[in-house]
Design a protein around this motif. Structure first.
Motif: not given
Length: 721
Positions: A497-499, A510, A555-556, A558-559, A562, A566, A597, A624
């Protein structure tokens, strides 16, 4: 009143025998003051003070119409209305009193005792015994304010005899009737209640009534047991047609720390022939040399127990013991964590249940004009399963994989101020990582990596001071970074999980852990704005984006990171001096024109209300393990309608499924002698709440006693017409 006060009053009166005037000055050694319209001495042994008599000594005050003191017999005759107030605020009012010279024994007629400006005890007569007890006959006790002789208090206790023990601070009743609006409700042959000055007394606390669709109609009756000045224990039996439950709480304060344990044991018809229980414990201790020890224990017998009894809404329990130390130039932390999942789709055997983590960082400022930072991290997690491959679940994770890693890192950073206020920064970084992997047929047993990185940064802050003290800031920022090395062929166990937010816009990596790092050349640009107005409100926003040479498959979507470019990062806030605060953050996918998000939070707090609302949106992402989007809002608000009425409402609504996850309300009515609270809550079925339920609760507390809360804040003013 206390013995020393009584002796002081006698000394004050005896000293006044030699004073024919109306006053006497304070003097060292505890001298007293007596004021009256007339003071005479009869037969060289009787002092008579008449007319607005007032005596002061050691913070206590006696007011009466007439006082006669016989020095030979030591008897005191006091004609009222008399009023005796001690330094603690207790007030004794009577029509007439006959007392001995020590104020320890005697008779008071038409007596009324007011304890701590809250509890009133009115009687036909009262007798002082041994300087400790006040025995009253034909007594009415209440904390409700009574403004006239014909006014009926909301509640009162009528008793044939009441004894107040000043030393133990307890009130004992004989033949007591509890009355509501002067209607007898309950009869007690014997009753003991702590007076309002006693904060810790053994006995029953305020009971509460609960009605639940799962547990039926029940009652909770807490019983408090003090174990000295620093420990206490509370037992709360909970009885209903469905359950027999005993709740407990233990608290202890130490010189350098404190602990608290909460737990319960239940036998119910929901889980037949099974004992259900839970235990939550927490504590903190301050150790020598700035060390701090914290522990937090959470465990339960089954997944539904906490939800069924409304003990907790957590879907994962974590127990941890942590040792930490913080100094101006260093930080150390070591912790051991145990996780227990309560989610229906997860199994504890295949989750990383045991985790050991430690880290250390040291700052060395002033080195080569900049700052050197040294650090290390050691981490390991263990799964109970010994299966070295992915089983039948859908998480695509090897069931029994255990991983340990060690990281050593060093960085040096420096900033310069250039012409025109331009700020330049340079950061160099080196990581060395070692991984050990067990019980995974798809991965190597060990791997190492050495990762260098360098980043250059430019900031150009523009500030403006406006009229009246307002300030504004506009700051564009740009960073370009390069991270070398290659990613080892190891599973992604920690960085799933990457924010992406304003806090890591300029980070070299990150990812949250070392099993994944961003590689190659990565650049980031942002714009920050902040404004503070002279009227007290402030606002600001941040806009940012990241560019990279190659897309990173780890990197997903939803982050927001990816792709090679970005998503746009948008974040802002607004705060006013009226108590309104708003903050929001979102990731905007320019190619698809959608928000991937978002989260927002608003609070409004003032003297009458406290409102909090939040919104969350996370797009669907199979990487995820999220098969559908998450979109929900929550609300929690409290409002004071007036002096006596207040209410609260709360809820959480799932916009994707168009259903409430939880909703409830509460109403409180409160005056100077009663506090009543009614709550209603509906919890709907979810992955952690397998059975929907509706709960109703009612708690009524009588103020004025130490168990019912203070009655001082809601005192009314009697009006005469």
């Amino acid at each position: 009143m206390r013995r020393r006060m009584r002796l002081a009053w006698v000394c004050a009166l005896a000293m006044s025998l030699a004073v024919p005037a109306a006053a006497q000055d304070d003097a060292p050694g505890g001298a007293a003051l007596l004021v009256a319209d007339s003071v005479t001495v009869e037969d060289q042994s009787r002092l008579v003070a008449t007319g607005n008599v007032e005596a002061l000594f050691d913070g206590a005050r006696l007011e009466a119409r007439r006082i006669v003191y016989d020095q030979e017999t030591g008897a005191l005759e006091i004609e009222g209305p008399l009023r005796l107030t001690d330094p603690d605020g207790n007030v004794l009012v009577a029509d007439r009193a006959e007392l001995d010279r020590e104020f320890e024994n005697g008779l008071l007629r038409g007596a009324r005792l007011v304890l701590d400006e809250q509890l009133q005890l009115a009687s036909v007569e009262a007798q002082r015994v041994g300087g400790r007890y006040t025995a009253m006959s034909k007594v009415a006790v209440t904390s409700c304010q009574v403004c006239g002789p014909n006014e009926t208090p909301l509640w009162q206790i009528r008793a044939s005899r009441v004894v107040h023990d000043e030393d133990a601070r307890q009130i004992y009743f004989d033949d007591a009737q509890f009355r509501v609006l002067d209607v007898p409700v309950i009869y007690f042959p014997r009753l003991r209640i702590p007076d309002p000055t006693l904060e810790r007394a053994q006995g029953f606390l305020t009971p509460s009534i609960r009605s639940s669709t799962l547990l039926g109609f029940g009652i909770k009756v807490p019983y408090f047991v003090p174990l000295g000045q620093s420990r206490d224990l509370t037992f709360t039996p909970y009885l209903s047609p469905v359950t027999r439950t005993l709740e407990t709480r233990y608290r202890q304060a130490f010189r350098y720390g404190e602990i608290e344990l909460n737990g319960a044991v239940s036998q119910d018809t929901l889980e037949s022939d099974t004992t259900r229980a839970y235990l939550f414990a927490e504590g903190t201790f301050r150790l020598p040399r700035r060390f701090r020890l914290d522990f937090d224990l959470e465990t339960t017998s089954d997944e539904a127990y906490l939800n069924d009894y409304d003990y907790s809404g957590s879907d994962r329990l974590d127990s941890a013991i942590t040792l930490s130390r913080t100094t101006p130039l260093s930080y150390f932390e070591a912790e051991f964590i145990h996780y227990q999942t309560l989610r229906d789709e997860e199994r504890n055997a295949t989750q990383p249940t045991l985790v050991l983590h430690s880290e250390y960082e040291r700052r060395i400022p002033g080195l080569w004009g900049g700052e050197l930072r040294l650090g290390s991290v050691a981490q390991g997690h263990y799964r109970y399963s010994d299966t070295p491959f992915d089983g039948d679940d859908e998480d695509m994770i090897v069931d029994g994989r255990d991983v340990a890693r060690a990281t050593v890192e060093a960085s040096w950073r420096r900033t310069w101020t250039l012409t025109g206020g331009l700020r330049a920064g340079l950061t160099t970084q080196l990581w060395a990582d070692r991984f050990e992997i067990r019980q995974d047929d798809t991965a190597a047993r060990s791997a190492s990596q050495l990762t260098p990185a360098i980043a250059g940064e430019l900031r150009w802050p523009w500030t403006r001071n406006g009229p009246g003290g307002g300030q504004s800031l506009i700051e564009p920022v740009f960073q370009t970074a390069w991270t070398g090395g290659s990613r080892p062929d190891i599973p992604n166990d920690e960085s799933t999980r990457v924010e992406f937010d304003e806090g890591n816009l300029l980070a070299l990596s990150r990812f949250p852990a070392a099993d994944r790092r961003e590689r190659g050349r990565v650049s980031a640009a942002g714009l920050r704005f902040a404004h503070t107005a002279p009227e007290g409100w402030s606002t600001g926003f941040t806009l940012g984006r990241v560019w990279r040479e190659d897309a990173d498959p780890a990197l997903t979507s939803s982050s927001g990171l990816d792709e090679e470019q970005s998503d746009y990062l948008l974040a802002g806030y607004l705060a006013t001096n009226e108590g309104i605060a708003f903050s929001a953050r979102s990731l905007l996918d320019q190619a698809e024109g959608r928000v991937t998000k978002a989260e927002a939070r608003m609070t409004w707090t003032n003297m009458r209300m406290d409102i909090e609302a939040s919104y969350l949106l996370v797009a669907r992402d199979a990487a995820e393990a999220r098969d559908s989007a998450t979109s929900e809002w929550s609300f929690d608000g409290a409002y004071d309608f007036g002096r006596e009425w207040s209410g609260e409402v709360f809820g959480r609504y799932n916009l994707v499924e168009d259903t409430f996850a939880r909703a409830g309300l509460g109403v409180t009515w409160e005056n100077e002698c009663v506090s009543a609270n009614f709550t209603a809550e509906r919890r709907f079925a979810s992955s952690t709440n397998l059975e929907p339920s509706t709960d109703f609760g009612l708690t009524v507390a009588l103020k004025g006693f130490s168990t019912g809360g203070s009655a001082k804040e809601y005192r009314r003013t009697c009006q005469s017409f």
